[in-house]
Design an enzyme around this catalytic site. Sequence first.
Site, PDB file in Angstrom:
ATOM      1  N   CYS A 176       0.867  -1.173   0.000  1.00 43.64           N
ATOM      2  CA  CYS A 176       0.000   0.000   0.000  1.00 43.64           C
ATOM      3  C   CYS A 176       0.908   1.228   0.000  1.00 43.64           C
ATOM      4  O   CYS A 176       2.130   1.112   0.202  1.00 43.64           O
ATOM      5  CB  CYS A 176      -0.883  -0.001   1.242  1.00 43.64           C
ATOM      6  SG  CYS A 176       0.097   0.071   2.753  1.00 43.64           S
ATOM      7  N   GLU A 230       0.136  -0.778  15.959  1.00 42.04           N
ATOM      8  CA  GLU A 230      -0.570   0.456  15.548  1.00 42.04           C
ATOM      9  C   GLU A 230      -1.541   0.893  16.646  1.00 42.04           C
ATOM     10  O   GLU A 230      -1.646   2.084  16.965  1.00 42.04           O
ATOM     11  CB  GLU A 230      -1.335   0.215  14.240  1.00 42.04           C
ATOM     12  CG  GLU A 230      -2.114   1.456  13.785  1.00 42.04           C
ATOM     13  CD  GLU A 230      -3.130   1.164  12.687  1.00 42.04           C
ATOM     14  OE1 GLU A 230      -2.786   0.461  11.716  1.00 42.04           O
ATOM     15  OE2 GLU A 230      -4.266   1.650  12.815  1.00 42.04           O
ATOM     16  N   CYS A 274      -8.421   2.416   6.469  1.00 38.11           N
ATOM     17  CA  CYS A 274      -7.856   3.195   5.363  1.00 38.11           C
ATOM     18  C   CYS A 274      -8.339   2.663   4.017  1.00 38.11           C
ATOM     19  O   CYS A 274      -8.743   1.506   3.898  1.00 38.11           O
ATOM     20  CB  CYS A 274      -6.341   3.243   5.453  1.00 38.11           C
ATOM     21  SG  CYS A 274      -5.546   1.962   4.545  1.00 38.11           S
ATOM     22  N   SER A 303       1.299 -10.418   9.696  1.00 40.73           N
ATOM     23  CA  SER A 303       0.681  -9.218   9.117  1.00 40.73           C
ATOM     24  C   SER A 303      -0.824  -9.227   9.354  1.00 40.73           C
ATOM     25  O   SER A 303      -1.548 -10.104   8.873  1.00 40.73           O
ATOM     26  CB  SER A 303       0.994  -9.179   7.621  1.00 40.73           C
ATOM     27  OG  SER A 303       0.037  -8.405   6.957  1.00 40.73           O
ATOM     28  N   SER A 304      -1.270  -8.209  10.089  1.00 37.22           N
ATOM     29  CA  SER A 304      -2.683  -8.129  10.462  1.00 37.22           C
ATOM     30  C   SER A 304      -3.572  -8.013   9.220  1.00 37.22           C
ATOM     31  O   SER A 304      -4.579  -8.705   9.093  1.00 37.22           O
ATOM     32  CB  SER A 304      -2.841  -6.931  11.380  1.00 37.22           C
ATOM     33  OG  SER A 304      -4.123  -6.469  11.391  1.00 37.22           O
TER      34      SER A 304
HETATM   35 FE1  F3S Z   1      -1.050   1.087   4.392  1.00 35.88          FE
HETATM   36 FE2  F3S Z   1      -1.232   3.332   5.675  1.00 35.88          FE
HETATM   37 FE3  F3S Z   1      -3.337   1.968   5.072  1.00 35.88          FE
HETATM   38  S1  F3S Z   1       0.299   1.785   5.977  1.00 35.88           S
HETATM   39  S2  F3S Z   1      -2.727  -0.147   5.111  1.00 35.88           S
HETATM   40  S3  F3S Z   1      -1.995   2.965   3.619  1.00 35.88           S
HETATM   41  S4  F3S Z   1      -2.951   2.991   6.958  1.00 35.88           S
END
Ligand code: F3S
Length: 294
Positions: free
Chosen positions: A12, A126, A190, A218-219
């Site tokens: 991402c 996080e 997000c 990895s969550s």
């Molecule tokens: Fe990646 Fe930031 Fe979303 S690290 S998963 S774009 S909160």
Amino acid sequence: MNIIVADYSGFCFGVKNAVSTVYKTTNDKGGRIYTYGPIIHNSTVVNELEQKGIIALPSIEDLKENDTVIIRSHGVSKEVIGTLRDKKVDIVDATCPYVEYIHKKVEEYYNKNYQIIIVGDPAHPEVHGINGWCDNSAVIVNSEEEINNLPKYPKICVVSQTTMNSDKWALMVPLILKISKEIIVFNTICTATEQRQKSAEEIAKKSDSLIVLGGYNSSNTKKLVEICKKYCDKTYHIETINEMDVEKIKNVKTLGITAGASTPDWIIKEAIDKMSDLTNINEENNEQNIMDEY
Ligand code: F3S
């Protein structure tokens, strides 16, 4: 075999930024460089960085003046930032802007006396970081049952972990409405997470078998696996294609491939190439068998 790859998969924006920040810092700076925790939940990338001498900080006590500490996309608490400043180290902040937004909202509403509720995994870094912007006073919930057990609060501010499963969030928020008269909700899942979850669901519905590539810690990858298993029970979570027992999938008609937000493109490409090669070999063998019959 027909191979379909999710429209949104792999690195991402926040992870891409964090990883390139590490490489850039390595090129630009000398001295000791640490990441505050593994930069991403992907052991292949972490091992590669270790070979370049960039390691996850073992302990804050080990830091010396002028060392460099890179903060990963998960972000950290206000207290950690303060401690690093006190140690006079150089802080390179690669916190994802989506996470930084949550820190700001949590701090703002904590200062206005709202009870902060974080919907997410209490063990995830996080979530630790977010909690550190309201003096570690947040109530962290990860299930409907936990919400039903909460007392009533005069004022509540709700945020979600960025990688929260959006279906689960949609079920949990209405329950929170019952425990206070004054509630402000920020849907802080997000966009990258939502896109990856949606496209994983889309290909899972069309696949006979599915490979999810991503770190075992990895969550966001684990959530993709959860979603894919709902629609395709032959879903396999692996970190790289070399871990896959291809016997299990070599005869499927449609194979789906997706990857978590901390999976580099080359790992996805390697998986597609290996499975395509296998398809070609199978086709060649089938052709040979037909020829043999004649
Ligand atoms: Fe990646 Fe930031 Fe979303 S690290 S998963 S774009 S909160």
